[in-house]
Every structure is written in C-alpha cells, then in structure tokens.
Design a protein around this motif. Structure first.
Motif, PDB file in Angstrom:
ATOM      1  N   TYR A 189       3.923   0.971  14.405  1.00  0.00           N
ATOM      2  CA  TYR A 189       4.328   1.135  15.299  1.00  0.00           C
ATOM      3  C   TYR A 189       2.158   0.988  16.366  1.00  0.00           C
ATOM      4  N   TYR A 190       1.740   0.184  17.319  1.00  0.00           N
ATOM      5  CA  TYR A 190       0.513   0.746  17.990  1.00  0.00           C
ATOM      6  C   TYR A 190      -0.483   1.127  19.061  1.00  0.00           C
ATOM      7  N   GLY A 191       1.149   2.583  19.302  1.00  0.00           N
ATOM      8  CA  GLY A 191       0.735   3.760  19.725  1.00  0.00           C
ATOM      9  C   GLY A 191       0.861   4.586  19.084  1.00  0.00           C
ATOM     10  N   TYR A 192      -0.121   4.565  17.841  1.00  0.00           N
ATOM     11  CA  TYR A 192      -0.114   5.990  17.408  1.00  0.00           C
ATOM     12  C   TYR A 192      -1.150   6.309  17.712  1.00  0.00           C
ATOM     13  N   LYS A 193      -1.333   8.129  17.094  1.00  0.00           N
ATOM     14  CA  LYS A 193      -2.390   8.551  17.212  1.00  0.00           C
ATOM     15  C   LYS A 193      -3.266   8.579  16.263  1.00  0.00           C
ATOM     16  N   GLN A 194      -4.606   8.724  17.507  1.00  0.00           N
ATOM     17  CA  GLN A 194      -5.570   8.651  16.446  1.00  0.00           C
ATOM     18  C   GLN A 194      -6.170   9.361  15.185  1.00  0.00           C
ATOM     19  N   THR A 195      -5.282  10.585  15.477  1.00  0.00           N
ATOM     20  CA  THR A 195      -6.130  11.399  14.352  1.00  0.00           C
ATOM     21  C   THR A 195      -7.004  12.151  14.183  1.00  0.00           C
ATOM     22  N   GLY A 196      -7.740  12.863  12.977  1.00  0.00           N
ATOM     23  CA  GLY A 196      -9.348  13.830  13.119  1.00  0.00           C
ATOM     24  C   GLY A 196     -10.032  12.346  12.254  1.00  0.00           C
ATOM     25  N   ARG A 197      -8.992  11.754  11.452  1.00  0.00           N
ATOM     26  CA  ARG A 197      -9.270  10.770  10.784  1.00  0.00           C
ATOM     27  C   ARG A 197      -8.669   9.715  10.756  1.00  0.00           C
ATOM     28  N   PRO A 198      -9.742   9.208  11.819  1.00  0.00           N
ATOM     29  CA  PRO A 198      -8.982   7.672  12.281  1.00  0.00           C
ATOM     30  C   PRO A 198      -9.639   6.656  11.689  1.00  0.00           C
ATOM     31  N   ALA A 199      -8.368   5.266  10.756  1.00  0.00           N
ATOM     32  CA  ALA A 199      -8.880   4.694   9.543  1.00  0.00           C
ATOM     33  C   ALA A 199      -9.784   3.556  10.699  1.00  0.00           C
ATOM     34  N   THR A 200     -10.822   2.493   9.496  1.00  0.00           N
ATOM     35  CA  THR A 200     -11.506   2.269  10.248  1.00  0.00           C
ATOM     36  C   THR A 200     -12.117   0.407   9.117  1.00  0.00           C
ATOM     37  N   PRO A 201     -11.864  -0.444   9.517  1.00  0.00           N
ATOM     38  CA  PRO A 201     -12.007  -1.949   7.801  1.00  0.00           C
ATOM     39  C   PRO A 201     -12.677  -1.363   6.985  1.00  0.00           C
ATOM     40  N   ASP A 202     -14.192   0.040   7.791  1.00  0.00           N
ATOM     41  CA  ASP A 202     -15.075  -0.232   6.473  1.00  0.00           C
ATOM     42  C   ASP A 202     -14.649   0.755   5.391  1.00  0.00           C
ATOM     43  N   THR A 203     -14.199   1.893   6.079  1.00  0.00           N
ATOM     44  CA  THR A 203     -13.002   3.133   5.237  1.00  0.00           C
ATOM     45  C   THR A 203     -12.397   2.583   4.285  1.00  0.00           C
ATOM     46  N   VAL A 204     -10.865   1.361   5.131  1.00  0.00           N
ATOM     47  CA  VAL A 204     -10.364   0.543   4.016  1.00  0.00           C
ATOM     48  C   VAL A 204     -10.264   0.787   2.237  1.00  0.00           C
ATOM     49  N   ILE A 205     -10.209   1.054   1.362  1.00  0.00           N
ATOM     50  CA  ILE A 205     -10.128   0.529  -0.042  1.00  0.00           C
ATOM     51  C   ILE A 205      -8.328  -0.151  -0.384  1.00  0.00           C
ATOM     52  N   HIS A 206      -9.211  -1.036  -0.658  1.00  0.00           N
ATOM     53  CA  HIS A 206      -7.881  -1.408  -1.772  1.00  0.00           C
ATOM     54  C   HIS A 206      -7.827  -0.695  -3.059  1.00  0.00           C
ATOM     55  N   ILE A 207      -5.953  -0.561  -3.450  1.00  0.00           N
ATOM     56  CA  ILE A 207      -6.566  -0.083  -4.805  1.00  0.00           C
ATOM     57  C   ILE A 207      -7.107  -1.368  -5.969  1.00  0.00           C
ATOM     58  N   ASP A 208      -6.770  -2.447  -5.114  1.00  0.00           N
ATOM     59  CA  ASP A 208      -7.279  -3.304  -6.425  1.00  0.00           C
ATOM     60  C   ASP A 208      -8.871  -3.151  -6.622  1.00  0.00           C
ATOM     61  N   GLU A 209      -9.093  -2.427  -6.072  1.00  0.00           N
ATOM     62  CA  GLU A 209     -10.791  -2.188  -5.839  1.00  0.00           C
ATOM     63  C   GLU A 209     -11.557  -0.688  -6.161  1.00  0.00           C
ATOM     64  N   ILE A 210     -10.522  -0.240  -7.163  1.00  0.00           N
ATOM     65  CA  ILE A 210     -10.709   1.294  -7.389  1.00  0.00           C
ATOM     66  C   ILE A 210     -11.262   0.620  -8.725  1.00  0.00           C
ATOM     67  N   PRO A 211     -12.321   0.962  -9.315  1.00  0.00           N
ATOM     68  CA  PRO A 211     -12.630   0.544 -10.906  1.00  0.00           C
ATOM     69  C   PRO A 211     -12.046   0.923 -12.138  1.00  0.00           C
ATOM     70  N   ALA A 212     -11.478   0.413 -12.767  1.00  0.00           N
ATOM     71  CA  ALA A 212     -10.504   1.381 -14.302  1.00  0.00           C
ATOM     72  C   ALA A 212     -11.027   2.389 -14.585  1.00  0.00           C
ATOM     73  N   ALA A 213     -12.533   2.778 -14.897  1.00  0.00           N
ATOM     74  CA  ALA A 213     -12.512   3.957 -15.182  1.00  0.00           C
ATOM     75  C   ALA A 213     -13.532   4.493 -13.785  1.00  0.00           C
ATOM     76  N   ALA A 214     -12.689   5.091 -12.717  1.00  0.00           N
ATOM     77  CA  ALA A 214     -12.673   5.533 -11.507  1.00  0.00           C
ATOM     78  C   ALA A 214     -13.130   6.976 -11.816  1.00  0.00           C
ATOM     79  N   THR A 215     -13.612   7.883 -11.399  1.00  0.00           N
ATOM     80  CA  THR A 215     -13.541   9.237 -11.785  1.00  0.00           C
ATOM     81  C   THR A 215     -13.556  10.346  -9.902  1.00  0.00           C
ATOM     82  N   GLN A 216     -14.670   9.592  -9.468  1.00  0.00           N
ATOM     83  CA  GLN A 216     -14.760  10.235  -7.349  1.00  0.00           C
ATOM     84  C   GLN A 216     -12.871   9.963  -7.216  1.00  0.00           C
ATOM     85  N   THR A 217     -12.487  11.455  -6.711  1.00  0.00           N
ATOM     86  CA  THR A 217     -11.547  11.474  -5.890  1.00  0.00           C
ATOM     87  C   THR A 217     -11.806  11.322  -4.306  1.00  0.00           C
TER      88      THR A 217
END
Ligand code: NOJ
Length: 737
Positions: free
Chosen positions: A566-594
């Motif tokens: 819903y649009y009236g969500y809470k900001q939270t302490g860690r709001p998502a922004t377009p530049d922080t969003v990562i799509h599952i298909d973008e995670i490299p096959a050998a990713a080790t970062q957590t």
C-alpha cells in the motif's frame, strides 16, 4: 479524531427519548429481549412460523426475507397484533444494488466520486425499500490492503481518508436524513473493527493490529460514518489483540460509545455471539451472551443466544435491567429515527423507473473503469478505421458474472454484457468475431485457443475479456495466488502471436497480480465487476465515447508475495531506493557476498507496486503547474491553503482526480510516507485550465500520538499534489510550535 457529541442527537430528538422511556416502562423483559433478537426464516410458511413470536414481541428484526407480501404480513402482525406495536427491522445485504446492480464497492471507489457513490446507494435504497427492506448491511468500510482477502471486493480500498469520504457518502445515500423516509434504508457501518487485516488474507482469520495502527488506519472511516449519522454498526467476526470484536468493550464501549458518542445500535455478525465459544473465548453460550451484552452488542444476528440466555443472566443479577434498557433503547432509537414508528410500514414506495436506475448504473460503471495501460495510443479504438475486432474470453458475455459478489437480489436478466453492447454499437460498421477461448477463467482446457487465435488473425484488433468470475471474490472467497486464474495468461500469450493489438479488459473483484503478463497487453482496462450496465460502459470506453477517469483505490502488486502492499507504508530505518534494489537475476552465479542492498525490498519484486494507489490514465493529458501555498508557516488551529493549476493539455475533454498528499516528516510515532488528505474530480475541455484549491487545517494533520491522545504535532510537513500517489510535485510547510 474528535468527539462526536454534536452528531449525537439523543436527548433533543423530537420527543424520541421520552417515547423510548415510556415504552421501556411498559415492556416486559421478554419483550425487551425480543427487540434484541434477529431471526431468519425460509420456506413456504414464513408468516405462520414467525407469527407467534412476533405477536408475543419476541422478535425485533428479521433477515433475508424478501417477498414483500410476506414482509408486509409480518409487519402487520408486529404493528397491529403485538402489545406495543413496534415494527420490525427488515434486514438484507443491499451492498451495491438491489435489482439493478452498480459496480462493486471497490469499483465505485475507483470513481473517487462521492456524488456517484451517494447516488448508487440512494438508488439501491429506493429499489430495496419498494420491496419492504428497511435496513442494509453496508457500507463495508474495512481498510483493505490485502487483495488475497476476497472481501476487498466489497470494500472501498486501502486508504482511510478515501474510505471515510466515500463511506460517509454511502451512508447519506442509504439514509438520506436522520429521520429516514419510506424510500430509505438504515445503513450499517461494518465490520467493527479491523476485519480487513485478517492474517494472510484468509477470511475470518485472527488480526494483529497495534492500537496506533488501529486508531490511525482502521478506525477513521468508522468515525466518518458516525459523523454522517449512520444508524447501526456491525461487529467483525475476527478477534483483535486476543478479544473477538463481538466481545470487545474497548471497541464497543470505550471507542464507539464513550469517545464517539454513538447512540444507534450494534448488531453482531452472523451468529458471532455464539462464535465467542468457538473462538475459545467464552466457555458456553451463557458466557458468550454475557460478554456481548456487557460489551455493547444490541442485536443478536440469528444466533438466538440472547433470547435463550439473557433472561437468566438478568435474573441472576449478572446483567442489570438498566443494561438491558440501554441496549433496547438503542434499538428503539434506530426505529424511531428511521421513521418506522410513525408511518404505515406496510405502505411501500414505488419502484424507481427502470431507465433512471439503468442510467445511474451506467454512469457509475463508466467512472469505475481504470485505464492502466495504453501503449502507443492503442485506445480508443476507431470504428471508422477498423473493419473487424475479435472479442475473446470467458467474461465477454456473462450477464451474472459481471454483477460480482453480494447480489442476492441482482437481476442478471437486465445486465447488458460487453458483447451485447459492442454488437449493438458496431452493428453494420465493424464486424465482431466472438470466441470464448476458455470455458471459465479458471478452466485449464486449452481446446479453444486455436479458434481464438484464428479469430484474432482475421481481425484488426483483439479485445480480451478475462479476470475472475464473481464466485472468486467476496466473503470466504480468498486466494493465495492472485494471478489470473487458470490458463488465461497462456491464452494471452497465444493470441499475441497473431500480431494484432491486444486490449485486455479485466473483470475481477480484487486487484490481480498482473506483473507476469502485463507486457502482453497493448492496452488494459480494469473494470472490476461493473454491474448491470458494465457492457455499455466498457464498449463506450473502448471506442472513446467515454474518456476513462477512474483511479485505483488500492495498489496493484506485481506479484502475490508482495501483499500487503500500500502507498502509505512506513519509511523504516532502511528505506529502499531504486539504486539499492538488486534483482535476483542480477546476483552473479558465484556470488559470495552476503549483503545485497541492505534496504527493505524483495529480491524478486523490488518494493514498488505494479500500479500505485491513485493511478489511472486518460485519453487526454493533464498538466499540473504552479503549486503554491498561501503560507509556509501556520500555528496550531490554523489552516494552510494549497492551490494548483490543472490544464487539460490533450485533445479531448476529460475528468481528472486531483489528489493532495502530505507527509509528517518527524513525529512522536513513525508516520506513513504519504497520506491522502484531499481530492477533487475536475472535468475540463481541451485547453481548459482550472485553479484547484484545497484547505488543510491542523486538525486534518492530527493522529493518535505516542502519548495516546489525538492531535497534530509541530514540525515540517511535505505536501504534494498530482494525479496519483507517486506525484513528485511538492512543497513543504511547517506547524510552528
Ligand atoms: C456475514 C457477513 O460478514 C456480513 O457482512 C453480512 O452483512 C452478514 N453475514 C449478513 O448476511
């Protein structure tokens, strides 16, 4: 939320209070409890079976009896053959129409037009009262943020302010005035409270709503209904904070009676007093009766437990006679206010002219349609340049399905389907090839796909009527996966191979998760279940005789797992922004970062809806310019005036819903990132401009605060105006300390 003292007319109500006292002095305990007893009956001998109880004053209300002759016979017994002559409340779920059906409430809400909502309720009241009904169980004003929940169909959407404004309009449409009238219905604000938060979107499920959320999100529409003079309330089936709503003295006594001064009647939901036992809350029906009566439920809907157990509780002194008198007085007040005690209730008003009803249903349907996508100006279609269209899909010609849920009395024979409307509109000009393609929206047999493809190949454009039948939404009709049921997505993909423009028209009782198929449409109209006149409204919109103007009253998820969204969500302490969003298909096959983004989003869906609250396209364009405030600093108790220029910069006349949102930047409790505070529907000719003005008082910025009082807090506020909830045309103002 202030005090509703001024809306409560008890005490100076044309002698009503003294008439109530007089009756109470003369009534026996059995007759008093009779006023709290609502019964149902069916079969051929309703009058005979109910007559003795009504004559003895042991029934105050009946439900689901619809034959006017039977109703009149029962009323005659109540008025002329019972000792005190008190008429019956005749209850029926008249939710979005009686014989003529308007769009679903969620569709009406998409009009963002209180006038239309009021007029639909008025029409329902006129039709239903002509058959003897005098009480409806609407409006349903449960905030609905989970489209898995089938009852979202019956709601006015996700937003407290929009639901409050439209819910109040519905109350006014049903009741017209506090003194009723032969062609009105007593309204019922339901379900008090928090039913829309049923866990996992599963009907009747438990709810978990902290008081902050309850008071700031779920309760405001109910307060708006009280202010509009609603006669009755219905309790929710669900429990909240461990207490079933039907036994909640917090909700029914503290909030409703003490804080809001409501002096009408509360009805349980169906058998929900007895269900206190099923909840594991009361040990038996005696205790359930005690809980409901002491919390403040006046009327026992069909359970019979008040009739059976209240007398013994009174005789034992556990429920005082004063309490009984309060409950009965509240029911009698509803009957007095509705004018039932002062007119011949067997004299029924005449049925409104059918054309008037159909025109109203058509206008409401037109305004309920939301244009969600229109690539390269696919719509409107042009009857002069097209030679043929393929009309495909299981919902193109289904008179009953287009009515939606809650249409016990809806007359499907008067429905005009989209196919019928297109046939009569295009006769002799554009050829129509109609192929069903699928038997129902949920069938999995692809046997009709090739015939549909063939029709698509031979035609200039494909209009595809898909979605959900009426039975897939409504009470106890919830879904976990809210994508298009069955193999409809496959049908869409199959038809795309014809290479013709594909125009989707979705008929459904909920927002569906269309993320996986949205690119399959060149244009998409969301029609909800549009009611009796849905066909002409859709046909006119497809061909540009009507310019779409609906806006979403609820956010549309990309996929099911995003809900509630819903649009009236809470900001939270860690709001998502377009530049922080990562799509599952973008995670490299050998990713080790957590760490992946470290903000609040889904790896497979991000954080945004597919279509935001307030969104809806038009065939014209609207420009918003020159946002200005009369001042940027106000004090408590003052107002700020916001103005904007709206211009129809396109080529056709159209209506736009101008929306004003605010954000309280810092507060004693975390606040939504946006809140709708005002809206106005504005119709403009091409090239025409209008200055739209909104006034906001500091009371409009009040909320239930950390110190558990209502009020606004000093500080900075963002203010935006635009055509949906994502508008970035904004400014700021301050409430100075
Ligand atoms: C149960 C539903 O929850 C309620 O909304 C409705 O009004 C009653 N049944 C009466 O039919």
């Amino acid at each position: 939320m202030g005090n509703a003292q001024e809306v409560s007319a008890a005490g100076n109500d044309n002698g009503i209070e003294s008439r109530i006292r007089d009756l109470l002095e003369r009534m026996t305990l059995e007759q008093k409890i009779g006023q709290l007893n609502q019964v149902q009956a069916w079969g051929d001998n309703i009058v005979e079976s109910l007559a003795p109880a009504i004559r003895a004053g042991r029934v105050g209300s009946v439900i689901n009896i619809v034959d006017p002759n039977v109703i009149n016979a029962l009323q005659h017994i109540a008025v002329h053959e019972s000792e005190h002559g008190i008429p019956l409340l005749i209850a029926r779920d008249v939710i979005h129409g009686y014989h003529t059906v308007a769009p679903l409430p969620i569709g009406q809400a998409a009009s963002w037009n209180p006038e239309v909502v009021r007029a639909c309720a008025r029409l329902s009241a006129q039709e239903a009262s002509a058959f003897g009904v005098n009480w409806t169980f609407a409006p349903m004003i449960d905030i609905s943020r989970d489209p898995r929940w089938g009852r979202i169909a019956e709601s006015l959407g996700e937003d407290p302010y929009l639901t409050g404004v439209l819910g109040a309009a519905m109350v006014e449409g049903f009741q017209v005035s506090e003194t009723g009238g032969a062609d009105t219905l007593v309204a019922c604000a339901k379900h008090f409270a928090g039913y829309g938060a049923s866990e996992a979107g599963r009907d009747y499920n438990t709810t978990n709503i902290p008081e902050n959320e309850l008071r700031n999100v779920y309760l405001p529409p109910f307060f708006a209904a009280v202010e509009a003079g609603v006669g009755t309330f219905m309790t929710s089936f669900s429990d909240i904070d461990g207490i079933p709503a039907t036994a909640s003295d917090f909700l029914l006594d503290q909030v409703l009676r003490k804080e809001w001064s409501f002096d009408g009647a509360v009805v349980s939901d169906w058998d929900s007093i007895h269900q206190l036992v099923v909840h594991g809350f009361s040990e038996n029906d005696v205790e359930a009766t005690y809980e409901a009566a002491t919390a403040g439920v006046e009327i026992d809907m069909i359970g019979g437990v008040y009739e059976r157990h209240l007398p013994e509780l009174v005789h034992q002194g556990r429920v005082s006679m004063q309490r009984v008198d309060e409950l009965v007085g509240n029911v009698l007040r509803v009957k007095f206010r509705a004018g039932l005690m002062d007119r011949d209730v067997t004299e029924l008003p005449s049925v409104p002219p059918r054309m008037t009803a159909l025109n109203m249903a058509r206008e409401a349907a037109e305004q309920s349609l939301v244009l969600l996508r229109n690539e390269h100006g696919t719509l409107p279609l042009n009857a002069e340049t097209l030679s043929s269209i393929a009309v495909i899909g299981p919902l193109a010609d289904e008179p009953a399905e287009q009515l939606g849920t809650w249409v016990f009395d809806g007359d499907a024979e008067r429905s005009v389907t989209p196919l019928a409307a297109l046939n009569s509109m295009l006769e002799g000009t554009v050829e129509i090839r109609h192929v069903r393609g699928l038997e129902t929206t949920r069938s999995k047999d692809k046997g009709g796909f090739d015939e549909a493809l063939c029709a698509a190949e031979q035609s200039d454009a494909v209009v595809l009527f898909i979605g959900e039948e009426a039975i897939l939404s409504g009470e106890a009709h919830c879904r976990a996966d809210i994508t298009l049921p069955g193999v409809q997505e496959d049908l869409i993909r199959h038809l795309r191979s014809a290479g013709k423009p594909v125009i989707g028209v979705v008929l459904a009782g909920r927002p569906l998760a269309l993320g996986g198929i949205i690119d399959g449409f060149d244009a998409l109209i969301y029609a909800w279940h549009p009611g009796t006149m849905g066909g002409p409204a859709i046909a006119d919109t497809l061909f540009g005789r009507v310019v779409p103007s609906g806006k979403l009253p609820v956010s549309f998820p990309t996929m099911s797992g995003q809900v509630p969204i819903y649009y009236g969500y809470k900001q939270t302490g860690r709001p998502a922004t377009p530049d922080t969003v990562i799509h599952i298909d973008e995670i490299p096959a050998a990713a080790t970062q957590t760490s992946l983004g470290m903000t609040t989003f889904h790896l497979d869906a991000g954080y945004e809806p597919l279509f935001p609250f307030g969104f809806g396209l038009s065939y014209t364009d609207f420009a918003y310019t020159d946002l200005a405030l009369d001042r940027h600093h106000i004090r408590m108790g003052e107002s700020v005036v916001a103005e904007i220029t709206l211009t129809n910069s396109g080529a056709v006349a159209g209506a736009e819903v101008v929306q004003l949102y605010i954000r309280d930047r810092f507060a004693s409790l975390t606040r939504p990132i946006r809140e709708l505070k005002r809206f106005e529907r504005v119709t403009l000719e091409p090239g025409e401009s209008r200055r739209v003005r909104f006034e906001l008082h500091t009371d409009d910025l009040a909320f239930f605060r950390r110190n558990k009082t209502y009020g606004a807090e000093p500080g900075a506020f963002d203010l935006w105006i635009g055509g949906d909830s994502t508008t970035d045309l904004g400014t700021e103002f301050h409430i100075d300390a």
